[in-house]
Structure formats: structure tokens, C-alpha cells
Design an enzyme around this catalytic site. Structure first.
Site, PDB file in Angstrom:
ATOM      1  N   THR A 121       0.859  -1.186   0.000  1.00 35.18           N
ATOM      2  CA  THR A 121       0.000   0.000   0.000  1.00 35.18           C
ATOM      3  C   THR A 121       0.890   1.229   0.000  1.00 35.18           C
ATOM      4  OG1 THR A 121      -1.653  -1.240   1.227  1.00 35.18           O
ATOM      5  CG2 THR A 121      -1.840   1.171   1.276  1.00 35.18           C
ATOM      6  N   GLU A 154      -3.574  -4.563  -2.725  1.00 34.40           N
ATOM      7  CA  GLU A 154      -4.123  -5.811  -2.190  1.00 34.40           C
ATOM      8  C   GLU A 154      -5.242  -5.516  -1.195  1.00 34.40           C
ATOM      9  OE1 GLU A 154      -3.726  -8.972  -3.122  1.00 34.40           O
ATOM     10  OE2 GLU A 154      -5.365  -9.111  -1.713  1.00 34.40           O
ATOM     11  N   LYS A 157      -8.106  -9.653   3.673  1.00 36.16           N
ATOM     12  CA  LYS A 157      -8.329  -9.378   5.099  1.00 36.16           C
ATOM     13  C   LYS A 157      -7.576 -10.436   5.895  1.00 36.16           C
ATOM     14  CE  LYS A 157     -12.895  -9.853   4.612  1.00 36.16           C
ATOM     15  NZ  LYS A 157     -13.025  -9.971   3.159  1.00 36.16           N
ATOM     16  N   ASN A 214      -9.751   1.587   2.539  1.00 35.84           N
ATOM     17  CA  ASN A 214      -9.471   1.387   3.966  1.00 35.84           C
ATOM     18  C   ASN A 214     -10.002   2.536   4.812  1.00 35.84           C
ATOM     19  OD1 ASN A 214      -8.410  -1.100   3.707  1.00 35.84           O
ATOM     20  ND2 ASN A 214      -6.304  -0.553   4.174  1.00 35.84           N
ATOM     21  N   ILE A 256     -20.283  -1.955  10.862  1.00 35.25           N
ATOM     22  CA  ILE A 256     -20.968  -1.031  11.776  1.00 35.25           C
ATOM     23  C   ILE A 256     -21.124  -1.669  13.163  1.00 35.25           C
ATOM     24  CG2 ILE A 256     -22.141   0.365  10.010  1.00 35.25           C
ATOM     25  CD1 ILE A 256     -24.739  -1.261  10.759  1.00 35.25           C
ATOM     26  N   GLY A 259     -17.320  -1.271  19.069  1.00 32.68           N
ATOM     27  CA  GLY A 259     -16.348  -2.097  19.774  1.00 32.68           C
ATOM     28  C   GLY A 259     -15.304  -1.245  20.451  1.00 32.68           C
ATOM     29  N   GLY A 263      -7.617  -1.945  14.927  1.00 31.82           N
ATOM     30  CA  GLY A 263      -6.160  -2.008  15.029  1.00 31.82           C
ATOM     31  C   GLY A 263      -5.605  -2.653  13.780  1.00 31.82           C
ATOM     32  N   CYS A 266      -3.060  -2.212   8.997  1.00 33.18           N
ATOM     33  CA  CYS A 266      -3.503  -1.438   7.826  1.00 33.18           C
ATOM     34  C   CYS A 266      -4.312  -0.186   8.158  1.00 33.18           C
ATOM     35  CB  CYS A 266      -4.293  -2.332   6.883  1.00 33.18           C
ATOM     36  SG  CYS A 266      -3.232  -3.574   6.121  1.00 33.18           S
TER      37      CYS A 266
HETATM   38  N1  LIG Z   1      -1.378  -7.257   6.234  1.00 29.02           N
HETATM   39  C1  LIG Z   1      -2.462  -6.997   5.531  1.00 29.02           C
HETATM   40  O1  LIG Z   1      -3.568  -7.429   5.846  1.00 29.02           O
HETATM   41  C2  LIG Z   1      -2.373  -6.159   4.282  1.00 29.02           C
HETATM   42  C3  LIG Z   1      -3.457  -6.107   3.412  1.00 29.02           C
HETATM   43  C4  LIG Z   1      -3.365  -5.328   2.266  1.00 29.02           C
HETATM   44  C5  LIG Z   1      -2.211  -4.591   2.013  1.00 29.02           C
HETATM   45  N2  LIG Z   1      -1.184  -4.622   2.890  1.00 29.02           N
HETATM   46  C6  LIG Z   1       0.032  -3.854   2.573  1.00 29.02           C
HETATM   47  O2  LIG Z   1       1.027  -4.733   2.061  1.00 29.02           O
HETATM   48  C7  LIG Z   1       2.331  -4.306   2.460  1.00 29.02           C
HETATM   49  C8  LIG Z   1       3.037  -5.424   3.193  1.00 29.02           C
HETATM   50  O3  LIG Z   1       2.321  -5.670   4.396  1.00 29.02           O
HETATM   51  P1  LIG Z   1       2.549  -6.987   5.264  1.00 29.02           P
HETATM   52  O4  LIG Z   1       1.522  -6.959   6.336  1.00 29.02           O
HETATM   53  O5  LIG Z   1       2.650  -8.158   4.359  1.00 29.02           O
HETATM   54  O6  LIG Z   1       4.004  -6.654   5.876  1.00 29.02           O
HETATM   55  P2  LIG Z   1       4.939  -7.614   6.733  1.00 29.02           P
HETATM   56  O7  LIG Z   1       5.649  -6.727   7.677  1.00 29.02           O
HETATM   57  O8  LIG Z   1       4.169  -8.790   7.252  1.00 29.02           O
HETATM   58  O9  LIG Z   1       5.984  -8.179   5.658  1.00 29.02           O
HETATM   59  C9  LIG Z   1       6.932  -7.396   4.999  1.00 29.02           C
HETATM   60  C10 LIG Z   1       8.134  -8.297   4.667  1.00 29.02           C
HETATM   61  O10 LIG Z   1       9.030  -7.580   3.810  1.00 29.02           O
HETATM   62  C11 LIG Z   1      10.346  -7.984   4.147  1.00 29.02           C
HETATM   63  N3  LIG Z   1      11.300  -7.024   3.592  1.00 29.02           N
HETATM   64  C12 LIG Z   1      11.573  -5.763   4.005  1.00 29.02           C
HETATM   65  N4  LIG Z   1      12.517  -5.208   3.209  1.00 29.02           N
HETATM   66  C13 LIG Z   1      12.842  -6.143   2.283  1.00 29.02           C
HETATM   67  C14 LIG Z   1      13.755  -6.178   1.189  1.00 29.02           C
HETATM   68  N5  LIG Z   1      14.528  -5.138   0.885  1.00 29.02           N
HETATM   69  N6  LIG Z   1      13.813  -7.306   0.447  1.00 29.02           N
HETATM   70  C15 LIG Z   1      13.051  -8.376   0.745  1.00 29.02           C
HETATM   71  N7  LIG Z   1      12.184  -8.390   1.772  1.00 29.02           N
HETATM   72  C16 LIG Z   1      12.081  -7.292   2.534  1.00 29.02           C
HETATM   73  C17 LIG Z   1      10.329  -8.081   5.665  1.00 29.02           C
HETATM   74  O11 LIG Z   1      11.384  -8.845   6.164  1.00 29.02           O
HETATM   75  C18 LIG Z   1       8.961  -8.725   5.879  1.00 29.02           C
HETATM   76  O12 LIG Z   1       9.056 -10.135   5.913  1.00 29.02           O
HETATM   77  C19 LIG Z   1       2.118  -3.037   3.289  1.00 29.02           C
HETATM   78  O13 LIG Z   1       2.235  -1.919   2.445  1.00 29.02           O
HETATM   79  C20 LIG Z   1       0.683  -3.190   3.768  1.00 29.02           C
HETATM   80  O14 LIG Z   1       0.089  -1.952   4.026  1.00 29.02           O
HETATM   81  C21 LIG Z   1      -1.215  -5.402   4.014  1.00 29.02           C
END
Ligand SMILES: NC(=O)c1ccc[n+]([C@@H]2O[C@H](COP(=O)([O-])OP(=O)(O)OC[C@H]3O[C@@H](n4cnc5c(N)ncnc54)[C@H](O)[C@@H]3O)[C@@H](O)[C@H]2O)c1
Length: 451
Positions: A121, A154, A157, A214, A256, A259, A263, A266
Site C-alpha cells: 500500500t 491488495e 483481510k 481502507n 458497523i 467495539g 487495530g 492497515c
Molecule cells: N497485512 C495486511 O492485511 C495487508 C493487506 C493489504 C495490504 N497490505 C500492505 O502490504 C504491504 C506489506 O504488508 P505486510 O503486512 O505483508 O508486511 P509484513 O511486515 O508482514 O511483511 C513485509 C516483509 O518484507 C520484508 N522485507 C523488508 N525489506 C525487504 C527487502 N529489501 N527485500 C526483501 N524483503 C524485505 C520483511 O522482512 C517482511 O518479511 C504493506 O504496504 C501493507 O500496508 C497489508
């Protein structure tokens, strides 16, 4: 198709596993060696229903690989997904250092036409920055390689990530090259069989769509939390109000539920980042400011109710907390309401016995070290043990196992039969009949009527 996913966290691992499940050859790359070694041994870094099975299966079949070596994975690869974290910086903006580092590495390693997909994101304009970094690296190498940068936010959820990825509501692709659009169409074809779920738009529009989605969901939650606070003061049961407004098809029932605040990794960070983007663009986002402010206050509501009931000094009081993760179905503790609540109780002198069906290990990592060491928090073996000798139960995360508990057993174990229902899971009349004192969110009508 051959893909490299860079960043093997929630999004990267789920994305990689699901694409490999559909027949693509995927290499998931991460800088975290322990994570990659564990994955090669079938140990997943996160809990997500259905994920373990497809990861292990596709790894065995060789269609899903794990590596710390991007240069090696980049050989003969024409599709790169950037799925690294974009945590909030000090000023609330999305910290793009990881995204841009990865862009640099891609620029150092591509050998042929490639599509670089921003899955993380990222704020509007990031694709341009990724493009510029890659161009710089190609210039340094004195090579002229064609590439496109695409935005593909992405929407999965946590708690149903695999299902969401395999059966998406929509697939947003921001792209301005025909070649890239065709590659994305081919890649996502297996996920779009029953109807065309693909929505193509400009790159900046796609980047904004993720933040708007979001922020809209966070707004619905904060709106309902605001209403619940008004209900508390007016002797109105917010649960009746929720059903009354949800039945209006223009409003709907989802998001809605009142709670103790949202948290996770995202909503909090994405609302903050959009506020910063808006301000940088010269606009005062008053609604988004309020959404965030309401949420920060909402995380304190349950603790305030406890203090209203037991007094400011909670010394000698023992509380049971059910649910630690930020929502059911995940062990993710990032920005979890449970942390804010437990801190408030500890500061007031109270002690806690906590239980979560999945997030206990994660909780140990996320809680300040001295909470367990100094005996402020004890982690219980099961949900009923957590109730032993407590002055009240505080329900924070609505895991299924907490929805219809054995109230008779509960009342026997507790010192005082008091429930603070942070997710409005229980029927106040039913629990009162069993002998409990009940406090919900926006349902103090039940308590007030009692006095
Ligand atoms: N978690 C969710 O539900 C969700 C949903 C939609 C979008 N997103 C977005 O997706 C993105 C990733 O979120 P996430 O929750 O998967 O993060 P996360 O922290 O679980 O995973 C990120 C990974 O990237 C790795 N990383 C960092 N720098 C790196 C590099 N240079 N080379 C290789 N790997 C590297 C880290 O070690 C880590 O394993 C964010 O922008 C988040 O906002 C997350």
C-alpha cells in the site's frame, strides 16, 4: 508464468502461495534469513487459515520457492511484485524506504522486459518514484531495458486472506502500458473466471483506491463507535440501533459493529498516511482526522468503564482479558486494542490474566517485557483458567470460542461476576439472568436500568 515476490510477510506469502496454487512458478524473496529457512522447513511466520497447506503443498511440488537472493530469483523473471512493509513514519506518512530499496535491487538485476508491480500500500505518486529509481540503476549499468511499473493494491483481510485472494471481489490494476495490462490480465485470469473482476485504471487512481477503501471502512467503524458513546449516555441500546440502520440497504450491516477500536497493520497506518497526503496537497481532511481521533479514544473506552466501576486505584484487582490479537482469525497484534487496555489497567495498579486461542506467542513478543516479568500479566493455559479468581472479564477479541462460553463454569471461577463486553457478543438479559453484571459498548442502558 514466472514471478518473483519481494517481501514474504502477510501479503507477500499469501500472494506467492495463491499464484503458485494457480500454476505460476513463484519465488518468494525476503531479507529475513530465519523466516526463509523456516519456510523451507514448513514453518510459517504467520497464522492464516488454509495457508499452511497450500504453502507446503506447492513448495513440495517445486512451484513455490523461498530465497534471500533476489539476483538469482530475477533471472528469466518478467514479473516482480513489491510486497514489503510501508510502516508509518514519524509524521504519519508511509515510509517508502523498503519499497525504494527493492526498486533499486530490481533495477540492478533485470535482464529483459519486466513488469514491476506495487502490491504494497503506497501513496499516490509512488509508482513514479519506483520508476525513477529503476531508471537510475539501469543508467548506472549503461543498459537500456524496457520495463513498466504497475499498481495492484491488495485487499485481503487477515483471518481470511487465502480465501480473499483466491476469490477476490475485484482486482484493481493501475497501468498505462498495453503490454503490462496484458500480462496482468493473463496472470489473474484464473481468479476472474466466473465474472470479469479486473478493473483497469491509471496508476495514480489505483494507488488512491486502496487508501480510499481502507479509510471508508475505518470511517464506518469510527462512526458507529461515536454513536455507541452517545447511546451509553442516553440509555439507548446501540445493538438495536445497529440492526435498525443496517437493514437499510444503503447502509448495510458490515463494518458497523461498535467495539473497542480498530487495530492491525492497515487501517491505523493507512488513515494516517492519507491524512498526511491530503495535508501535503494543501487540503485539511477534517473527517479523516476525526476518524483517527475517535479510534484512539475508543481504545480507551473499555478501560474507562472498568475505572468507572472499580475506581481509579485498581490495586488488588485481577482482570481476565479474553482475546489479544487485533481481530479474530489472526495472531497479528499490531496496534491491537488489547495492548492499550492492558496498559491502562496496569497503570491503575490492576493485574491481568490473559488468554488468546492463537496469539499468545505473538503477545509475548509485542507486550513490554516487564509486563510478564513483573507479574502484571499472566498468560493462562485456557480461557477458563484465565477467569480464576478474577474481578471481571474483559472481552476484547471476538474469537468464536468466546461467543457462547459456559457461563455457569465462568461464574464459579470468578471472584466477582462482572463482564465488560468490548465487542457486544453477549445477550445482556441472558447473562444477567445467570447472575452477571453486564457492561457493553453503547449498552449501558442495561446497567443503568439495573441500578
Ligand atoms: N497485512 C495486511 O492485511 C495487508 C493487506 C493489504 C495490504 N497490505 C500492505 O502490504 C504491504 C506489506 O504488508 P505486510 O503486512 O505483508 O508486511 P509484513 O511486515 O508482514 O511483511 C513485509 C516483509 O518484507 C520484508 N522485507 C523488508 N525489506 C525487504 C527487502 N529489501 N527485500 C526483501 N524483503 C524485505 C520483511 O522482512 C517482511 O518479511 C504493506 O504496504 C501493507 O500496508 C497489508
Amino acid at each position: 508464468m514466472k514471478l518473483t515476490i519481494i517481501g514474504t510477510g502477510y501479503v507477500g506469502l499469501v500472494t506467492g502461495a495463491c499464484f503458485s496454487e494457480m500454476g505460476s512458478h513463484v519465488t518468494c524473496v525476503d531479507i529475513d534469513e530465519e523466516k526463509i529457512n523456516n519456510l523451507k522447513n514448513g514453518i510459517l511466520p504467520i497464522y492464516e487459515p488454509g495457508l499452511e497447506q497450500i504453502v507446503i503443498q506447492n513448495f513440495k511440488e517445486g512451484t513455490l520457492e523461498f530465497s534471500t537472493n533476489l539476483a538469482k530469483a530475477a533471472k528469466d523473471c518478467s514479473l516482480f511484485f513489491i510486497a514489503v512493509g510501508t510502516p508509518p513514519g514519524d509524521d504519519g506518512s508511509a515510509d517508502l524506504q523498503y519499497v525504494l530499496q527493492v526498486a533499486q535491487q530490481i533495477g540492478q538485476n533485470i535482464t529483459d522486459y519486466a513488469v514491476i508491480v506495487d502490491k504494497s500500500t503506497v501513496p499516490v505518486g509512488t509508482a513514479d518514484r519506483v520508476r525513477a529509481v529503476i531508471e537510475q540503476e539501469l543508467e548506472k549499468r549503461h543498459v537500456d531495458i524496457e520495463f513498466d511499473v504497475v499498481s495492484n493494491p491488495e485487499f485481503l483481510k487477515e483471518g481470511s486472506a487465502v480465501d480473499d485472494f483466491l476469490k477476490p471481489d475485484r482486482i484493481i490494476v493501475g497501468a498505462d502500458s498495453k503490454k503490462a495490462i496484458n500480462m496482468m490480465r493473463r496472470l489473474y485470469a484464473p481468479f476472474s473466471r466466473n465474472r470479469d473482476k479486473m478493473l483497469f485504471m491509471n496508476v495514480r487512481d489505483a494507488e488512491m483506491t486502496k487508501y480510499a477503501a481502507n479509510s471508508m471502512l475505518a470511517t464506518k467503524i469510527s462512526f458507529m463507535n461515536e454513536i455507541s458513546n452517545i447511546c451509553d449516555r442516553l440509555g439507548v441500546d446501540v445493538e438495536n440501533v445497529r440492526k435498525g440502520i443496517g437493514s437499510d440497504s444503503r447502509i448495510g450491516y458490515s463494518f458497523i459493529y461498535p467495539g473497542c477500536g480498530y487495530g492491525g497493520s492497515c487501517f491505523p497506518k493507512d488513515v494516517k498516511a492519507l491524512i498526511k497526503t491530503a495535508k501535503d496537497a494543501g487540503f485539511e481532511p477534517t473527517l479523516l482526522d476525526s476518524v483517527e481521533a475517535r479510534n484512539n479514544k475508543q481504545k480507551r473506552v473499555l478501560g474507562n468503564k472498568v475505572i468507572d466501576r472499580f475506581g481509579k486505584d485498581l490495586t488488588g484487582k485481577l482482570f481476565c482479558v479474553w482475546g489479544l490479537s487485533f481481530k479474530p482469525g489472526t495472531d497479528d497484534m499490531r496496534e491491537a486494542s488489547s495492548l492499550v487496555l492492558m496498559e491502562a489497567l496496569i497503570q491503575a495498579g490492576g493485574k491481568i490474566q490473559a488468554y488468546d486461542p492463537i496469539a499468545m506467542n505473538q503477545a509475548k513478543k509485542e507486550m513490554p517485557k516487564d509486563w510478564i516479568a513483573k507479574g502484571h500479566v499472566t498468560l493462562a493455559q485456557d480461557q477458563y483458567q484465565a477467569l480464576e479468581n478474577t474481578d471481571a472479564l474483559l472481552l476484547v477479541t471476538e474469537w468464536k470460542t468466546f461467543r457462547q462460553p459456559d457461563f455457569t463454569q465462568m461464574i464459579q471461577k470468578m471472584k466477582q461476576p462482572v463482564i465488560f463486553d468490548g465487542r457486544n457478543q453477549y445477550d445482556p438479559s441472558e447473562v444477567k439472568e445467570i447472575g452477571f453484571e453486564y457492561h457493553g459498548i453503547g449498552r449501558e442502558a442495561f446497567h443503568i436500568a439495573d441500578i
